[in-house]
Motif scaffolding. Sequence first.
Motif, PDB file in Angstrom:
ATOM      1  N   ASP A 112       0.816  -1.215   0.000  1.00  0.00           N
ATOM      2  CA  ASP A 112       0.000   0.000   0.000  1.00  0.00           C
ATOM      3  C   ASP A 112       0.851   1.267   0.000  1.00  0.00           C
ATOM      4  O   ASP A 112       0.337   2.369  -0.202  1.00  0.00           O
ATOM      5  N   GLY A 113       2.165   1.120   0.184  1.00  0.00           N
ATOM      6  CA  GLY A 113       3.042   2.282   0.071  1.00  0.00           C
ATOM      7  C   GLY A 113       3.344   2.658  -1.363  1.00  0.00           C
ATOM      8  O   GLY A 113       3.887   3.739  -1.629  1.00  0.00           O
ATOM      9  N   LEU A 114       2.998   1.762  -2.312  1.00  0.00           N
ATOM     10  CA  LEU A 114       3.187   2.050  -3.739  1.00  0.00           C
ATOM     11  C   LEU A 114       1.951   2.726  -4.309  1.00  0.00           C
ATOM     12  O   LEU A 114       0.824   2.450  -3.887  1.00  0.00           O
ATOM     13  N   ASP A 115       2.159   3.573  -5.305  1.00  0.00           N
ATOM     14  CA  ASP A 115       1.043   4.193  -6.028  1.00  0.00           C
ATOM     15  C   ASP A 115       1.193   3.842  -7.506  1.00  0.00           C
ATOM     16  O   ASP A 115       1.995   4.426  -8.228  1.00  0.00           O
ATOM     17  N   LEU A 116       0.411   2.852  -7.950  1.00  0.00           N
ATOM     18  CA  LEU A 116       0.459   2.397  -9.338  1.00  0.00           C
ATOM     19  C   LEU A 116      -0.769   2.853 -10.123  1.00  0.00           C
ATOM     20  O   LEU A 116      -1.123   2.273 -11.147  1.00  0.00           O
ATOM     21  N   SER A 117      -1.399   3.916  -9.653  1.00  0.00           N
ATOM     22  CA  SER A 117      -2.615   4.398 -10.304  1.00  0.00           C
ATOM     23  C   SER A 117      -2.360   4.928 -11.707  1.00  0.00           C
ATOM     24  O   SER A 117      -3.279   5.030 -12.521  1.00  0.00           O
ATOM     25  N   SER A 118      -1.097   5.264 -12.013  1.00  0.00           N
ATOM     26  CA  SER A 118      -0.785   5.782 -13.346  1.00  0.00           C
ATOM     27  C   SER A 118      -0.718   4.673 -14.395  1.00  0.00           C
ATOM     28  O   SER A 118      -0.792   4.944 -15.600  1.00  0.00           O
ATOM     29  N   VAL A 119      -0.546   3.420 -13.963  1.00  0.00           N
ATOM     30  CA  VAL A 119      -0.379   2.303 -14.902  1.00  0.00           C
ATOM     31  C   VAL A 119      -1.717   1.978 -15.564  1.00  0.00           C
ATOM     32  O   VAL A 119      -2.678   1.609 -14.897  1.00  0.00           O
TER      33      VAL A 119
END
Length: 654
Positions: free
Chosen positions: A279-286
């Motif tokens: 949850d520390g990652l933000d992959l919303s751009s993928v």
Amino acid sequence: MPTPATLTALIEANRKVTRAITYLEAEQNERSVSYGDLYTRALGILFHLQKLGAKRGDHLILFLGDNEPFIDAFWGAVLGGIIPVPVALGISDEHRHKLLRIARKLGNPFLYTDGRSLERIGTFAAQVGESQTFEQLKSRVFLVDQLDDVSRPGKPHAATADDVAFIQFSSGSTSEPKGVVLTHRNILANCQGVTESAALTEADVSISWMPLTHDMGLIGFHIFMFANRTNQCLMPTDLFVRRPLLWMTFADRKRATILCSPNFGYRHYLKVLGDRPVDGLDLSSVRLIFNGAEPISAELCNEFLARMQPAKLSRNAMYPVYGLAEASLAATFPRPGAALRTTQLNRHHLTVGEAAQEAAAGSRDAVELVGVGRAIPFSKVRITGNDDRDVPEGTIGNILISGDNVTRGYFEDPAVNAASFTQEGWLRTGDLGVLLQGDLFITGRAKEILFVNGQNYYPHDLESIAHGAASLDLGKVVVAGVRPAGAQTDQIIVFVLHRGDLKDFLPIANEVAKLINERAGLEVAAVVPVKRIPKTTSGKIQRHLLEEDYIEGEFATEIAELTALRAALRGPAAASRTSIEEKIRNICDAALEGRKLDLHDNLFEVGASSLKLIEIHEQIDREFPGQLDLTELFDFPTIAELAAHLEGKLKAQA
């Protein structure tokens, strides 16, 4: 922007574009090269190639492990009309065999490599009686180590659309590799089709760890991204293997929109991730993660998407695709943003001409297949019977392709070309599939081929290696790729004709597994004794019958007895004699999933694949920085030998 007609025109058109290639070398180590600088550097490489004597139409083998000099040399060759031939560096004998066979097939190619790799090729060539081939290659070598000036530009050649752009060679350690010849027209037609289908734009940011000797790495995630003027990031394949979690760290950091991986990559990432939080990652751009290069596991797709949901990865980002080197890269794509489409079919009714039959999800007879969409622009796809005539939708058949993206044929191989194309010019892919509501589902292979870690291997190739074991004759060994229920990738199973005692079979099994591991860098899941090898009336081996028997558990008793025999012969594991032995043993046990190695177990006999060796070497290098080269694991393949070698080095330094 109109698409240039050639790769030469493409790189010239991109000279003033404010985009860059970023080489991600480590977590905190990266270098960016602008598109303009790439052009300048490529011309500088071309100057040296032309000084060496390379001319338009000559072949240049690229045998490099470093992405940056590979890209520079690739474009340098393209600008001069010199034909690049990428060959994987690898760490096993298979790759060196392949290089020498390709060199002989090409006639008198140039070679771009580094000094250390050249030395290893020479040593290996002497061992296998290929010194003449090596000496000829050595006389036309350009060593990247000696490149210290790219300020003087070479003279570019204006290519035409139908000139050969480069050649991709198939696997082949014991047989002649096939060279897929691709023209500028092939590649750029495929580029345009992919761009339209995946809606690629200059706003995209791509990240790839795929090797540049693989079509998805070089064509899909370099050339196609370059043509669309994206900011692209290239991560070394060995860095991904050693530290796969950096893949998504980089995706977050660079706000990537386009990623890619075959089955192997998702499985490897999840295995190392374990129960760590994401949850520390933000992959919303993928927006898209291309999934191809080997059969796609629906279960693995869903597991990966569910696991990455706390990192804000879209459920519809998974993008299963179908392609092959002969299509330049891509043949069919789904609609971007569409939900993953799967179907459950009866595994016993997947032969050519049969109507696909649905099966209950989770039943013993069910195989779950993933839809890979429809033909992209400039590419056509048909499903036919064995007579090359179209079959109705819903019927299993052969997949044929045609279009501007499809190769004109294989390099100087008229017999293979005649067998591969229909009279109307359609390419027989060797894959089997079915159309369901317009979407393609891949059901298997008509040609015999194995998919392991995103790479293709031919069974007869591995069988030839296995025949090196004592007392094994031609026709007594069958290699197959088997995917048991619940497995996410093919396992290599070797069936050996044996009617005697299992105690006599055990050393044969060990030697076969060791040979395939040493020569091809592949892990053998099991070597199985069989009392007969099923064949057709014309004498062709029926691999599928052995595969089905294995899945059904027909050989479970023999495998269990062999396991017990191994344990009995080994006896209790000897205690480590030094702290270095203990450290290496712990590293090996962890990498090989708790197999509890004895000090004198040979890593190749216990199934340490090339990927496992990389993992073991990485951990040893952390404990003893810079002391061991990866290739030394081949020279000292037991814990005792490796520890003694390392201790000797450390004492010498002290």
